[in-house]
Design a protein around this motif. Structure first.
Motif, mmCIF file in Angstrom:
data_model
loop_
_atom_site.group_PDB
_atom_site.id
_atom_site.type_symbol
_atom_site.label_atom_id
_atom_site.label_comp_id
_atom_site.label_asym_id
_atom_site.label_seq_id
_atom_site.Cartn_x
_atom_site.Cartn_y
_atom_site.Cartn_z
ATOM 1 N N GLY A 1 0.794 -1.219 0.000
ATOM 2 C CA GLY A 1 0.000 0.000 0.000
ATOM 3 C C GLY A 1 0.828 1.272 0.000
ATOM 4 O O GLY A 1 0.267 2.367 0.044
ATOM 5 N N GLN A 2 2.159 1.146 -0.037
ATOM 6 C CA GLN A 2 3.026 2.322 0.007
ATOM 7 C C GLN A 2 3.652 2.649 -1.348
ATOM 8 O O GLN A 2 4.394 3.630 -1.457
ATOM 9 C CB GLN A 2 4.159 2.086 1.029
ATOM 10 C CG GLN A 2 3.678 1.767 2.432
ATOM 11 C CD GLN A 2 2.808 2.874 2.992
ATOM 12 O OE1 GLN A 2 3.156 4.063 2.902
ATOM 13 N NE2 GLN A 2 1.663 2.502 3.567
ATOM 14 N N GLN B 1 -3.696 5.971 -2.498
ATOM 15 C CA GLN B 1 -4.134 6.442 -1.179
ATOM 16 C C GLN B 1 -5.195 7.536 -1.346
ATOM 17 O O GLN B 1 -6.258 7.286 -1.902
ATOM 18 C CB GLN B 1 -2.921 6.889 -0.350
ATOM 19 C CG GLN B 1 -1.987 5.733 -0.020
ATOM 20 C CD GLN B 1 -0.810 6.126 0.827
ATOM 21 O OE1 GLN B 1 -0.622 7.290 1.204
ATOM 22 N NE2 GLN B 1 0.041 5.144 1.165
ATOM 23 N N ASN B 2 -4.910 8.785 -0.928
ATOM 24 C CA ASN B 2 -5.957 9.811 -0.943
ATOM 25 C C ASN B 2 -5.865 10.755 -2.136
ATOM 26 O O ASN B 2 -6.528 11.790 -2.159
ATOM 27 C CB ASN B 2 -5.891 10.634 0.345
ATOM 28 C CG ASN B 2 -4.586 11.415 0.464
ATOM 29 O OD1 ASN B 2 -3.560 10.953 -0.020
ATOM 30 N ND2 ASN B 2 -4.633 12.575 1.096
#
Length: 731
Positions: free
Chosen positions: A555-556, A646-647
């Motif tokens: 997720g990074q 992510q966002n």
């Protein structure tokens, strides 16, 4: 022409003063003051290099009332060995002695003497001289030999015909740490003093300093340019990254203007950062995905030790210094004023220059000189003058010249003569050039110049004749020197040659002959350095390395970053985990990036005209025609298709900045590309595949044509350049 130039020089006030002061010198009075008032004769021992100037000195000594006696070596039974001595001295009018050695007391060097004398059985002549012969496989091996020699043979000497060239190559071979040995190099070799070489490559026209970026870079980073407490040395990384951006500059003013354009480019980049700041925070990955300009290294403020404003001030400071130090082209400047300005500059920066106390003291002394201060000089002449001042050294050289051989043979326990190769012996000569003049022309000119002064004319004639005879000696004197070495050396004698000093070189016939006369092997052996014991670190105490925790990476990493994994695991590692996004520092890559950005921005409201008006001026290193071609030939991509991380959302077109024009023809892996097109993320699977390429000390790399698009090509040991790919395909 020379006569006309000479006549004009005689009318020059400075030349008149110099000639008048020389004519007032009383050689006899000076000699008696230095040595003894009662001196009546001068004995000259073993001097064959009697060029015209030296011979004129001895003639003036005779005119001052001294008897001049030349004492030369000679053995009557070896006329060909001693031929150069008789050739030079037999016509000199003053008496000279013949130093006759007894044939019966000389037991060494006889084979070489017999060869020079032309005897057929020279190989069978009795000779008790033992010598060592060897060859050095490279200059590096000779440098090792030098270091070992200085540790062991304090009373030994090393000589070469090209000693000046070799001394420059091996200037710092000694390393015992004494002050004398620390300073055994000219000040021109100090890294900071490259400033002077590049400064005088500039040209000044009115208030403009013409300079290429290479010279500007070296001047700024030398340490001689400072603004307040900021040294140009701190700007090295910034200036290196700016090299493609500064392409094409011709003046310092253009370089300063280019920095203003960079400020505008940074402003454009800042606008992207400001718009996305709330969503990106301090994440460099998110900032890149929201700002495509971050692929250019010079938009990153926190990447460098100096600010853009400080760099501008450094450029302006250099411009002022160059304007004050350099005369305009075709004009001259007072050397006194030039040296005063250099001293002022040195006093400002000397405490910040990367030099030690001894070097600083030598620099102080060099800039305090007052020689020829009344002269006016052009830019090129100022360059030569400063170079001479910084090149002076009173320190003993590692290697002596062959013209010192006879004296050193009688003083030293160990003699080594090197550079006895074909090209090396071309440097051997006791000839003193007079070109472009000739002896016959000088003879006629002297006759006109001294037609009323018979004594002076006869002295000049004798000096010219002796000089002419000296130039006819050639290698015959080298043969005598070898005999003198073999016959009279106290202990060890070594002869050698060095591979790699000259191109297309090999051992000389002289060295081959000496090997056949005195060598112990059929071929000249290579010198073998003493073995060096390396202290390897103890690896047993190393802490155990912890494996990479794959969960921490999930997720990074954005999906667009995984496109690198299709090509090379090492590139993925550098881009995603080290730099956190690609940064392109070469002009080649930056052109591609510009074409991609230009093609994307043409899809916005202002279209192509907006790109010309707002984007093109930010990249002044390229011509307008080139920029138009780059944008118009770039493939178009839909700017309205997005991917998410992510966002934040980012254009799918960022994939072009990630891989540029990389092709899949080598790896033929499309797994990530296929998933990225369909907005599918199989991160766990891709991460496990990447972890298989991670080894203890490195990440595996896969070379191919895609390496040309990799920003890490220059630091990757597996990287493949375009020419490599073409060559391998031909094979």
């Amino acid at each position: 022409m020379f006569h006309e130039v000479w006549e004009k020089l005689l009318k020059d006030a400075q030349v008149k003063r110099l000639l008048f002061s020389r004519q007032q010198i009383d050689i006899g009075k000076l000699i008696r003051q230095v040595f003894s008032p009662g001196i009546t004769a001068i004995y000259v021992y073993h001097m064959i290099q009697l060029d015209a100037s030296r011979m004129m000195f001895f003639c003036q000594c005779v005119q001052s009332g001294f008897q001049v006696v030349f004492r030369i070596p000679y053995i009557a039974s070896l006329p060909d060995v001693y031929k150069p001595w008789r050739q030079v001295f037999e016509k000199i009018g003053s008496p000279f002695w013949l130093e006759k050695h007894s044939d019966r007391t000389i037991s060494m060097g006889n084979r070489w003497a017999s060869f020079v004398e032309g005897k057929s059985d020279f190989k069978n002549v009795s000779d008790s001289r033992n010598i060592e012969l060897f060859q050095f496989v490279s200059p590096v091996h000779f440098n090792r030999f030098l270091m070992q020699h200085h540790k062991k043979n304090k009373k030994g000497r090393i000589l070469a015909a090209n000693s000046k060239r070799l001394n420059q190559m091996f200037r710092r071979s000694m390393s015992s740490g004494s002050t004398k040995e620390k300073n055994c190099f000219p000040l021109t070799q100090l890294p900071c003093n490259r400033f002077f070489f590049h400064l005088y490559e500039c040209k000044r026209e009115d208030q403009t300093v013409w300079i290429e970026y290479e010279h500007l870079f070296e001047c700024i980073t030398s340490g001689w340019i400072m603004v307040r407490d900021v040294s140009g040395i701190e700007a090295i990384s910034f200036l290196l990254d700016l090299e493609p951006y500064m392409k094409g500059i011709k003046t310092v003013d253009e370089a300063i203007e280019r920095l203003q354009r960079l400020e505008e480019l940074r402003g454009a980049s800042d606008q992207f950062d400001q718009l996305a700041r709330e969503r990106t925070g301090r994440s460099r990955i998110k900032m890149y995905l929201s700002n495509p300009f971050r692929v250019f290294p010079y938009v990153h403020r926190n990447r460098y030790s100096v600010t853009l404003k400080q760099l501008q001030d450094l450029f302006k400071q250099f411009n002022q210094i160059a304007l004050s130090l350099l005369p305009e082209e075709q004009k001259q400047m007072s050397l006194k004023k030039h040296m005063q300005l250099l001293r002022q500059l040195y006093n400002k920066v000397k405490e910040h220059l990367p030099i030690n106390a001894e070097e600083r003291e030598r620099m102080d002394k060099a800039f305090r000189t007052t020689i020829f201060e009344s002269w006016n000089m052009s830019r090129a002449e100022l360059k030569e003058c400063v170079h001479i001042l910084l090149s002076r050294t009173n320190v003993e050289e590692d290697l002596d010249n062959l013209n010192q051989l006879e004296g050193l043979v009688l003083q030293s326990d160990f003699i080594h003569v090197t550079s006895l190769s074909i090209q090396g012996l071309k440097d051997y000569s006791i000839e003193v050039e007079i070109a472009p003049l000739t002896f016959s022309w000088l003879k006629e000119w002297s006759k006109k110049q001294f037609e009323t002064d018979t004594v002076r004319y006869n002295a000049v004639l004798l000096a010219l004749f002796t000089h002419y005879q000296l130039n006819q000696v050639g290698l015959s004197y080298f043969y005598f020197q070898l005999y003198f070495l073999l016959a009279f050396a106290k202990k060890e004698v070594q002869l050698s040659w060095i591979q790699g000093v000259y191109d297309n070189d090999e051992e000389s016939s002289v060295l081959e002959l000496l090997n056949s006369l005195y060598g112990k092997q059929q071929e000249i052996p290579y010198w073998n350095p003493q073995s060096i014991k390396l202290q390897l670190p103890d690896l047993s105490s190393r802490e155990e390395k912890h494996p990479i925790n794959a969960k921490n990476l999930l997720g990074q990493i954005p999906a667009v970053y995984w496109l690198d994994q299709d090509f090379c695991s090492r590139k993925f590692f550098f881009n995603s985990l080290v730099e956190l996004h690609p940064i392109y520092d070469s002009d080649f890559h930056q052109r591609i990036v510009f074409s991609i950005l230009g093609a994307l921005f043409t899809q916005q409201a202002l279209g192509e005209e907006g790109v010309k008006e707002h984007l093109d001026p930010l990249f002044p290193q390229w011509t307008q025609t080139l920029k138009r071609n780059l944008v118009e030939t770039a493939s178009k991509t839909d700017l309205l298709v997005y991917r998410s991380f992510q966002n934040i959302s980012y254009p799918k077109a960022m994939e072009k900045l990630q891989r540029l024009y990389s092709r899949y023809r080598v790896t033929k892996r499309w797994k990530v590309d296929f998933a990225f097109e369909r907005d599918r993320l199989n991160e766990k699977e891709w991460l496990q595949e990447w972890l298989q390429s991670v080894e203890e000390t490195h990440v595996k790399a896969e070379s191919g044509s895609h390496c040309a698009m990799c920003p890490y090509l220059m630091i990757c040991d597996k990287g493949e350049f375009t020419v490599d790919g073409k060559y391998s395909s031909q094979k």
